[in-house]
Design a protein around this motif. Sequence first.
Motif, PDB file in Angstrom:
ATOM      1  N   ILE A   7      -6.256  -7.163  16.821  1.00 20.69           N
ATOM      2  CA  ILE A   7      -5.959  -8.581  17.007  1.00 20.69           C
ATOM      3  C   ILE A   7      -6.513  -8.959  18.371  1.00 20.69           C
ATOM      4  O   ILE A   7      -6.153  -8.353  19.383  1.00 20.69           O
ATOM      5  N   LEU A   8      -7.405  -9.943  18.398  1.00 20.04           N
ATOM      6  CA  LEU A   8      -8.111 -10.305  19.622  1.00 20.04           C
ATOM      7  C   LEU A   8      -7.481 -11.522  20.286  1.00 20.04           C
ATOM      8  O   LEU A   8      -6.936 -12.401  19.614  1.00 20.04           O
ATOM      9  N   ASP A   9      -7.575 -11.567  21.622  1.00 17.69           N
ATOM     10  CA  ASP A   9      -7.067 -12.726  22.348  1.00 17.69           C
ATOM     11  C   ASP A   9      -8.136 -13.815  22.397  1.00 17.69           C
ATOM     12  O   ASP A   9      -9.193 -13.710  21.759  1.00 17.69           O
ATOM     13  N   ALA A  10      -7.860 -14.870  23.150  1.00 17.75           N
ATOM     14  CA  ALA A  10      -8.768 -16.016  23.184  1.00 17.75           C
ATOM     15  C   ALA A  10     -10.130 -15.671  23.769  1.00 17.75           C
ATOM     16  O   ALA A  10     -11.114 -16.362  23.514  1.00 17.75           O
ATOM     17  N   GLU A  11     -10.205 -14.586  24.559  1.00 17.38           N
ATOM     18  CA  GLU A  11     -11.479 -14.155  25.135  1.00 17.38           C
ATOM     19  C   GLU A  11     -12.166 -13.103  24.277  1.00 17.38           C
ATOM     20  O   GLU A  11     -13.191 -12.549  24.669  1.00 17.38           O
ATOM     21  N   GLY A  12     -11.578 -12.799  23.126  1.00 16.82           N
ATOM     22  CA  GLY A  12     -12.177 -11.802  22.251  1.00 16.82           C
ATOM     23  C   GLY A  12     -11.871 -10.377  22.629  1.00 16.82           C
ATOM     24  O   GLY A  12     -12.518  -9.445  22.143  1.00 16.82           O
ATOM     25  N   ARG A  13     -10.873 -10.168  23.487  1.00 16.59           N
ATOM     26  CA  ARG A  13     -10.465  -8.822  23.885  1.00 16.59           C
ATOM     27  C   ARG A  13      -9.271  -8.369  23.044  1.00 16.59           C
ATOM     28  O   ARG A  13      -8.406  -9.175  22.707  1.00 16.59           O
ATOM     29  N   PRO A  14      -9.183  -7.084  22.739  1.00 14.33           N
ATOM     30  CA  PRO A  14      -8.081  -6.600  21.902  1.00 14.33           C
ATOM     31  C   PRO A  14      -6.793  -6.449  22.701  1.00 14.33           C
ATOM     32  O   PRO A  14      -6.789  -5.861  23.776  1.00 14.33           O
ATOM     33  N   PHE A  15      -5.696  -7.018  22.195  1.00 14.74           N
ATOM     34  CA  PHE A  15      -4.414  -6.808  22.859  1.00 14.74           C
ATOM     35  C   PHE A  15      -3.383  -6.205  21.911  1.00 14.74           C
ATOM     36  O   PHE A  15      -2.358  -5.686  22.347  1.00 14.74           O
ATOM     37  N   LEU A  16      -3.649  -6.240  20.618  1.00 14.37           N
ATOM     38  CA  LEU A  16      -2.804  -5.596  19.618  1.00 14.37           C
ATOM     39  C   LEU A  16      -3.702  -4.985  18.549  1.00 14.37           C
ATOM     40  O   LEU A  16      -4.853  -5.393  18.383  1.00 14.37           O
ATOM     41  N   ALA A  17      -3.153  -4.030  17.824  1.00 16.85           N
ATOM     42  CA  ALA A  17      -3.849  -3.490  16.657  1.00 16.85           C
ATOM     43  C   ALA A  17      -2.813  -3.119  15.611  1.00 16.85           C
ATOM     44  O   ALA A  17      -1.719  -2.646  15.946  1.00 16.85           O
ATOM     45  N   LEU A  18      -3.135  -3.369  14.357  1.00 15.51           N
ATOM     46  CA  LEU A  18      -2.301  -2.928  13.246  1.00 15.51           C
ATOM     47  C   LEU A  18      -2.934  -1.681  12.648  1.00 15.51           C
ATOM     48  O   LEU A  18      -4.154  -1.628  12.456  1.00 15.51           O
ATOM     49  N   TRP A  48       0.802  -1.221   0.000  1.00 17.25           N
ATOM     50  CA  TRP A  48       0.000   0.000   0.000  1.00 17.25           C
ATOM     51  C   TRP A  48       0.834   1.270   0.000  1.00 17.25           C
ATOM     52  O   TRP A  48       0.270   2.367  -0.003  1.00 17.25           O
ATOM     53  N   GLN A  49       2.166   1.117  -0.010  1.00 17.78           N
ATOM     54  CA  GLN A  49       3.054   2.279  -0.006  1.00 17.78           C
ATOM     55  C   GLN A  49       2.673   3.259   1.109  1.00 17.78           C
ATOM     56  O   GLN A  49       2.602   4.482   0.925  1.00 17.78           O
ATOM     57  N   THR A  50       2.443   2.669   2.280  1.00 20.17           N
ATOM     58  CA  THR A  50       1.998   3.430   3.446  1.00 20.17           C
ATOM     59  C   THR A  50       2.660   2.853   4.693  1.00 20.17           C
ATOM     60  O   THR A  50       2.715   1.627   4.835  1.00 20.17           O
ATOM     61  N   PRO A  51       3.164   3.682   5.601  1.00 16.65           N
ATOM     62  CA  PRO A  51       3.739   3.151   6.841  1.00 16.65           C
ATOM     63  C   PRO A  51       2.711   2.348   7.630  1.00 16.65           C
ATOM     64  O   PRO A  51       1.537   2.733   7.719  1.00 16.65           O
ATOM     65  N   MET A  52       3.163   1.234   8.203  1.00 16.82           N
ATOM     66  CA  MET A  52       2.308   0.363   9.000  1.00 16.82           C
ATOM     67  C   MET A  52       2.876   0.254  10.412  1.00 16.82           C
ATOM     68  O   MET A  52       4.094   0.170  10.591  1.00 16.82           O
ATOM     69  N   THR A  53       1.994   0.233  11.397  1.00 14.16           N
ATOM     70  CA  THR A  53       2.418   0.214  12.792  1.00 14.16           C
ATOM     71  C   THR A  53       1.672  -0.867  13.563  1.00 14.16           C
ATOM     72  O   THR A  53       0.556  -1.255  13.195  1.00 14.16           O
ATOM     73  N   ALA A  54       2.295  -1.357  14.642  1.00  3.68           N
ATOM     74  CA  ALA A  54       1.669  -2.334  15.535  1.00  3.68           C
ATOM     75  C   ALA A  54       1.640  -1.742  16.938  1.00  3.68           C
ATOM     76  O   ALA A  54       2.669  -1.302  17.454  1.00  3.68           O
ATOM     77  N   TRP A  55       0.453  -1.742  17.533  1.00  2.26           N
ATOM     78  CA  TRP A  55       0.243  -1.126  18.846  1.00  2.26           C
ATOM     79  C   TRP A  55      -0.195  -2.186  19.848  1.00  2.26           C
ATOM     80  O   TRP A  55      -1.141  -2.929  19.597  1.00  2.26           O
ATOM     81  N   LEU A  56       0.486  -2.234  20.983  1.00  2.27           N
ATOM     82  CA  LEU A  56       0.179  -3.175  22.062  1.00  2.27           C
ATOM     83  C   LEU A  56      -0.642  -2.463  23.129  1.00  2.27           C
ATOM     84  O   LEU A  56      -0.280  -1.374  23.585  1.00  2.27           O
ATOM     85  N   ARG A  57      -1.735  -3.076  23.523  1.00  2.06           N
ATOM     86  CA  ARG A  57      -2.536  -2.524  24.621  1.00  2.06           C
ATOM     87  C   ARG A  57      -1.826  -2.838  25.930  1.00  2.06           C
ATOM     88  O   ARG A  57      -1.681  -3.993  26.309  1.00  2.06           O
ATOM     89  N   VAL A  58      -1.362  -1.801  26.618  1.00  5.83           N
ATOM     90  CA  VAL A  58      -0.577  -2.002  27.833  1.00  5.83           C
ATOM     91  C   VAL A  58      -1.384  -1.756  29.101  1.00  5.83           C
ATOM     92  O   VAL A  58      -0.909  -2.052  30.206  1.00  5.83           O
ATOM     93  N   SER A  59      -2.582  -1.202  28.976  1.00  2.00           N
ATOM     94  CA  SER A  59      -3.451  -0.997  30.133  1.00  2.00           C
ATOM     95  C   SER A  59      -4.852  -0.715  29.610  1.00  2.00           C
ATOM     96  O   SER A  59      -5.098  -0.758  28.407  1.00  2.00           O
ATOM     97  N   ASP A  60      -5.763  -0.398  30.520  1.00  2.00           N
ATOM     98  CA  ASP A  60      -7.128  -0.072  30.112  1.00  2.00           C
ATOM     99  C   ASP A  60      -7.237   1.321  29.518  1.00  2.00           C
ATOM    100  O   ASP A  60      -8.330   1.738  29.121  1.00  2.00           O
ATOM    101  N   HIS A  61      -6.115   2.042  29.435  1.00  2.00           N
ATOM    102  CA  HIS A  61      -6.201   3.404  28.920  1.00  2.00           C
ATOM    103  C   HIS A  61      -5.006   3.803  28.052  1.00  2.00           C
ATOM    104  O   HIS A  61      -4.927   4.953  27.629  1.00  2.00           O
TER     105      HIS A  61
END
Length: 282
Positions: A222-233, A115-128
């Motif tokens: 990206i969801l974990d086994a419980e369907g909660r988000p822990f990463l996002a692209l 896509w000729q666009t920068p891509m990033t990966a974000w880790l959820r480190v807390s509820d905020h």
Amino acid sequence: MLTDDQDRESFTLSTTFNAGKPVGAVVSAFAILRHLAAQDGAVSSAQVARALGLNPSTCFNILKTLAAERVVQFEEVGKAYRLGAGLLELAGSALDQVGYTRLLHPELERLAAAWQTPMTAWLRVSDHRVMLVDQAVSSSAIQIHMRIGHRLPLLVGALGRCMAAHAGLPVEEMRRQYAAVRQDNPPPFEQFLAEVEEARAAGYAVDRDGFTRGVTTVSSPILDAEGRPFLALSAVGLTAQFSDERAAAMAADLRDTTRRIGRLLAGPGRAAAPLSPRETTR
């Protein structure tokens, strides 16, 4: 004493253990790290002690020890503390050990090239908060750069819609967090909630000029086994580069990628998300 907000943000010093006696200094050290992670800037030892109800001398000594281990950084100007680079080394090693980066980086490189666009990966480190843990640049002449370890509010931009769609936060908590996010052109909260529901149904979100004028982000969780988000692209670029058609096609590619990664990380014990038509043709 801790406030209700601090309790919600996991600043509490009390911890439940299955066995054994908790070590007070360790519990306090982690409470301090979580508190620093929630701050937008550096804070003094006295401020930390007051917020967490710690003995000032104990808090100061723990902070000095954490600084010596490089997980906390001391700023001479202002005599204040913030999270340090040592935490990034630990986080990177942890991600490598569980296989996240080995799976993520090749996909980020593929997406950035396609896509000729920068891509990033974000880790959820807390509820905020989320933290940038990986990225891939494109060969485009115009780039938007961020440093690994950069932290953002959980509900920011397109990734915020994705996180909110699956994090299970009460509406009033989302309202509180959303109001605290500094944005150039924030939509009303009711519109934000509607976009959260759209992200839940579609598996992705798009933010045009909301967080930063002139910048568009496209994200999928990206969801974990419980369907909660822990990463996002997330794709991030200038709004002028994102036509509606291009943003929609990129979003679908991101969604297919995050679902595929989610199935690989979850292993055979978790039912896979249904394949999209795009995935079934690959």
